[in-house]
Structures are given as C-alpha cells and as structure tokens.
Enzyme design. Sequence first.
Site, PDB file in Angstrom:
ATOM      1  N   HIS A  83     -86.234 -35.355   3.159  1.00 44.39           N
ATOM      2  CA  HIS A  83     -86.540 -33.925   3.097  1.00 44.39           C
ATOM      3  C   HIS A  83     -87.645 -33.506   4.047  1.00 44.39           C
ATOM      4  O   HIS A  83     -87.831 -32.322   4.304  1.00 44.39           O
ATOM      5  CB  HIS A  83     -86.940 -33.540   1.668  1.00 44.39           C
ATOM      6  CG  HIS A  83     -86.010 -34.055   0.631  1.00 44.39           C
ATOM      7  ND1 HIS A  83     -86.276 -35.184  -0.121  1.00 44.39           N
ATOM      8  CD2 HIS A  83     -84.782 -33.629   0.239  1.00 44.39           C
ATOM      9  CE1 HIS A  83     -85.259 -35.420  -0.937  1.00 44.39           C
ATOM     10  NE2 HIS A  83     -84.345 -34.504  -0.736  1.00 44.39           N
ATOM     11  N   GLU A 135     -88.210 -29.801   0.987  1.00 37.31           N
ATOM     12  CA  GLU A 135     -87.953 -29.433   2.379  1.00 37.31           C
ATOM     13  C   GLU A 135     -88.716 -28.170   2.767  1.00 37.31           C
ATOM     14  O   GLU A 135     -89.279 -28.071   3.867  1.00 37.31           O
ATOM     15  CB  GLU A 135     -86.457 -29.236   2.602  1.00 37.31           C
ATOM     16  CG  GLU A 135     -86.104 -28.972   4.055  1.00 37.31           C
ATOM     17  CD  GLU A 135     -84.628 -28.700   4.275  1.00 37.31           C
ATOM     18  OE1 GLU A 135     -84.317 -27.914   5.186  1.00 37.31           O
ATOM     19  OE2 GLU A 135     -83.795 -29.278   3.540  1.00 37.31           O
ATOM     20  N   CYS A 203     -77.190 -27.268   7.525  1.00 38.52           N
ATOM     21  CA  CYS A 203     -76.646 -28.456   8.179  1.00 38.52           C
ATOM     22  C   CYS A 203     -75.124 -28.487   8.104  1.00 38.52           C
ATOM     23  O   CYS A 203     -74.500 -27.903   7.216  1.00 38.52           O
ATOM     24  CB  CYS A 203     -77.277 -29.718   7.598  1.00 38.52           C
ATOM     25  SG  CYS A 203     -76.419 -30.445   6.205  1.00 38.52           S
ATOM     26  N   SER A 232     -80.428 -29.670  -4.299  1.00 37.36           N
ATOM     27  CA  SER A 232     -80.127 -28.287  -3.953  1.00 37.36           C
ATOM     28  C   SER A 232     -78.694 -28.120  -3.478  1.00 37.36           C
ATOM     29  O   SER A 232     -77.972 -27.219  -3.914  1.00 37.36           O
ATOM     30  CB  SER A 232     -81.098 -27.800  -2.872  1.00 37.36           C
ATOM     31  OG  SER A 232     -80.805 -26.475  -2.492  1.00 37.36           O
TER      32      SER A 232
END
Length: 345
Positions: A83, A135, A203, A232
């Site tokens: 992260h 993150e 991503c 998440s």
Amino acid sequence: MDHMTASPGRRVLLAAPRGYCAGVDRAVIAVEKALEQYGAPVYVRHEIVHNKYVVQTLEKKGAIFVERTEEVPPGNIVMFSAHGVAPVVHDEARRGRLATIDATCPLVTKVHKEAVRFADDDYDILLIGHEGHEEVIGTSGEAPDHIQLVDGPGDVAGVEVRDPSKVVWLSQTTLSVDETMETVDALKEKFPQLISPPSDDICYATQNRQLAVKQMGAEAELVIVVGSRNSSNSKRLVEVAKLAGARESFLVDFASEIEEAWLEGVTTVGVTSGASVPEVLVEEVLAWLAERGYEDVELVKAADEHITFSLPKELRRDLREEAAALVAQRGGSGAAGADSPAPAE
C-alpha cells in the site's frame, strides 16, 4: 438445508480476471524471498496485503507484522507493504537502525510521484479516496500541505482551494471506477479548470475485476466475492455486483462463511475474488457450491492480464549485514547509543 443435488439449471459464473494482481504477487513473493534469503524474523509494517489467509500463512513462515516502525527491534529488516508509506516512515526506519525492503506496488509509487511533482509546482491536490486507508495515508504524506482528501461525491461541497486554475485530482488505486468518476465530475463542476492526472490512477487490475463483475452481475442472482473486510478493492466488487443487477452480493474470507440460505431461489451464482486473494480460496468456494448442485462453471472473461513487476531491488543486497552495520554504527544492538536520535514519536 440439505446439500442440493446436481441440477442442469444451476450454474456458476466465474470471473476472469480475479485474484492476485501483479503488485500483490510481487509483495507476497518479496516476503517469502526475504525469509528464504535472510531467515526469520522479517518484520512487515502493516499487513503486506489486505488478506487474512495470506497474513496468517506468512506468519507461520516467520514474518512478524507490526503497525508501527518503532515496534521493530534495531538491527532487523522491515518491509513496507504494497500500500505504500509516507516519507516519514522511511525516516523512522533510518532512526531505528533498520534495513528496509520497499514492497510498495509500482502503481501506487506512480501516484506518490505524481503527488510530489504537482506539489513542487504548487498545485492543490484533491486526493479521491477513503479516509484512514493505508494507501491514502502514504500518498498524503508525500505532500501534506498540498493534499486534501475527497471521500466521495458528498465531500465535494466542502472542498476549498487557493487557486481554481491550479487544481489536480489524484486517486487511491483500489476505488470503484464509477464512483471515482462521479466524484471527478462533481469536482469539475465546481472547478472547471481541474486537471486530470497524466494517466489513470485506478489500477488496471481493479478496473478489470470490476468489469468482469459488471458482466456477470447482470445474470447472477447472487455474487460471492472472496476477500477480506479490510480490502478496499474487494468491498468495491460487492458494491459493483449489486449495481450491475445482482439480487445479493456477499464478501467472505473462506467458503465456510457462506450461508446455505443465500442459495434459496438462486440458479446462477457469480464468483470472483479481490486482488489480494490466492486462488486456493476461490477453489474452496467452487467446491462448496459444487457440493450443493452448482457444478456447471462458466468463465466470464473481461480482459487478459500479462503484467508482472520485478521484485524490490533491496532483495539483491545482504540486508542482514546491512542491519548489523547500522546497529554497530550507533553503538550496540539494544538501546540507542549516546549519539543516536530519539525514537520517532
């Protein structure tokens, strides 16, 4: 409920791609390689990835997971999770006389670099993400004076910037694509000159897994997402399935958590897994469903994935010797020497 008998009317739609992304695969292998190369213990700051099974498996091999850098004894190796971490964490490791391995996902590192570049150009940076997520904490730490968090469209009304002509948005990589763009649209209404990042921050793996779930959610009455509750991207898959039309969608760590009652009146079950989930857990879910009559498995393919990332460069060094040298320079392996800085607060 008794186990169901096989029925041609019952089927499973299996998402592809699913499970490990390149960043997770790299991080997990990095822990295994570090244990193999340097021996236990190898300390990991925070869970290497958000998956209960992965963490428990690595603990059995000798990894020790900690929440704070200060929990790692001087002279040891500490690995940073996929992260990412803020620069202050690297400073803590240096002060703590620790050798480090940075297993941050390269796609997260990209967002960090974007934050630094825009901050250097004195932009206000609107970081779309969930408060408290590791993150987000790591990215915000790159430029805390320039970054403000926007946790969904509901936060947009309260956003204020210094100069509406110098505003850029970045995002957490594991968000729902649709929700993120809804937030971006709201921000653009308020700040018409808002700049987008040079490349999409969400991503490729997150997008691909959501796309597969959208395709099967339109047909499946029930979607089972394998993943942990602190993941998440896994939680987003549950939301995407419901928005795509699934009557119910549930998140489970293990097949044993599935409830028989979920199958009542269900002919089609969708199955997928978050980006930090090993395939063995999906196989257990498929076996559980097969025992109850859902033996027909159809693949729902949204994309091909061929991306791989090289392992952290630190694994090519002798980190045990490096850690010992750091301690020797500071006067011993126990308490800090007279010339050592105080532990980070």
